[in-house]
Design a protein around this motif. Sequence first.
Motif, short mmCIF file in Angstrom:
data_model
loop_
_atom_site.label_atom_id
_atom_site.label_comp_id
_atom_site.label_asym_id
_atom_site.label_seq_id
_atom_site.Cartn_x
_atom_site.Cartn_y
_atom_site.Cartn_z
N UNK A 103 2.37 13.25 -4.62
CA UNK A 103 1.92 12.10 -3.84
C UNK A 103 1.37 11.01 -4.76
N UNK A 104 0.61 11.43 -5.77
CA UNK A 104 0.03 10.46 -6.69
C UNK A 104 1.11 9.79 -7.53
N UNK A 105 2.12 10.53 -7.91
CA UNK A 105 3.24 9.93 -8.65
C UNK A 105 3.94 8.88 -7.80
N UNK A 106 4.14 9.20 -6.53
CA UNK A 106 4.78 8.25 -5.61
C UNK A 106 3.90 7.02 -5.42
N UNK A 107 2.59 7.23 -5.29
CA UNK A 107 1.68 6.09 -5.14
C UNK A 107 1.72 5.18 -6.37
N UNK A 108 1.76 5.78 -7.55
CA UNK A 108 1.83 5.00 -8.78
C UNK A 108 3.11 4.18 -8.82
N UNK A 109 4.23 4.80 -8.51
CA UNK A 109 5.51 4.10 -8.52
C UNK A 109 5.50 2.95 -7.51
N UNK A 111 2.83 1.30 -6.44
CA UNK A 111 1.93 0.27 -6.94
C UNK A 111 2.62 -0.61 -7.98
N UNK A 112 3.39 0.01 -8.86
CA UNK A 112 4.12 -0.77 -9.87
C UNK A 112 5.20 -1.62 -9.22
N UNK A 113 5.86 -1.09 -8.20
CA UNK A 113 6.86 -1.89 -7.47
C UNK A 113 6.21 -3.09 -6.81
N UNK A 119 4.47 -10.33 -8.90
CA UNK A 119 4.72 -11.19 -10.07
C UNK A 119 5.92 -12.09 -9.84
N UNK A 120 6.96 -11.55 -9.26
CA UNK A 120 8.16 -12.36 -8.97
C UNK A 120 7.83 -13.44 -7.95
N UNK A 121 7.04 -13.07 -6.94
CA UNK A 121 6.67 -14.04 -5.91
C UNK A 121 5.81 -15.16 -6.49
N UNK A 122 5.04 -14.84 -7.52
CA UNK A 122 4.17 -15.84 -8.16
C UNK A 122 4.95 -16.68 -9.15
N UNK A 123 6.25 -16.42 -9.31
CA UNK A 123 7.09 -17.23 -10.18
C UNK A 123 7.28 -16.68 -11.57
#
Length: 130
Positions: A103-109, A111-113, A119-123
């Motif tokens: 579950x924690x691995x999935x949460x980390x992935x 969060x990075x997504x 970041x993309x939305x911020x340009x």
Amino acid sequence: MAKWYELVTGSLEEKKRYKDLKARQKALPDGYRTAAEGLSRYLMYAGGIDKSDVLLAMLEDLVELFEHSAAAGTPVPEIVGEDPVEFAEDFLTNYDDGRWINKERARLAEAVERATAENRAAGEKPEDER
């Protein structure tokens, strides 16, 4: 009444299964019992399994392994090999579905997504476009 009680204390059926498996473990011959108790303790601490049905299945499989080995006269070192920790870690891989770390691995992935999307939305351009 039983449903309310189970909400507070957990499944009565699972508690019965656990008590039954501990009785089976206690009934093992001395050397087998000692090894099975040590392994089950390690698996409960190191396994990080948060699904009770997976935990019970794992512990039942362990007791069954030692029951069959004792009946066949297989020495404990032949069951666990030279490194009991390695045996325990290999044994745990069969029960990955119930481990909390997944579950924690999935949460980390996730969060990075999300961070990447933000970041993309911020340009900000992705690294491969720089």
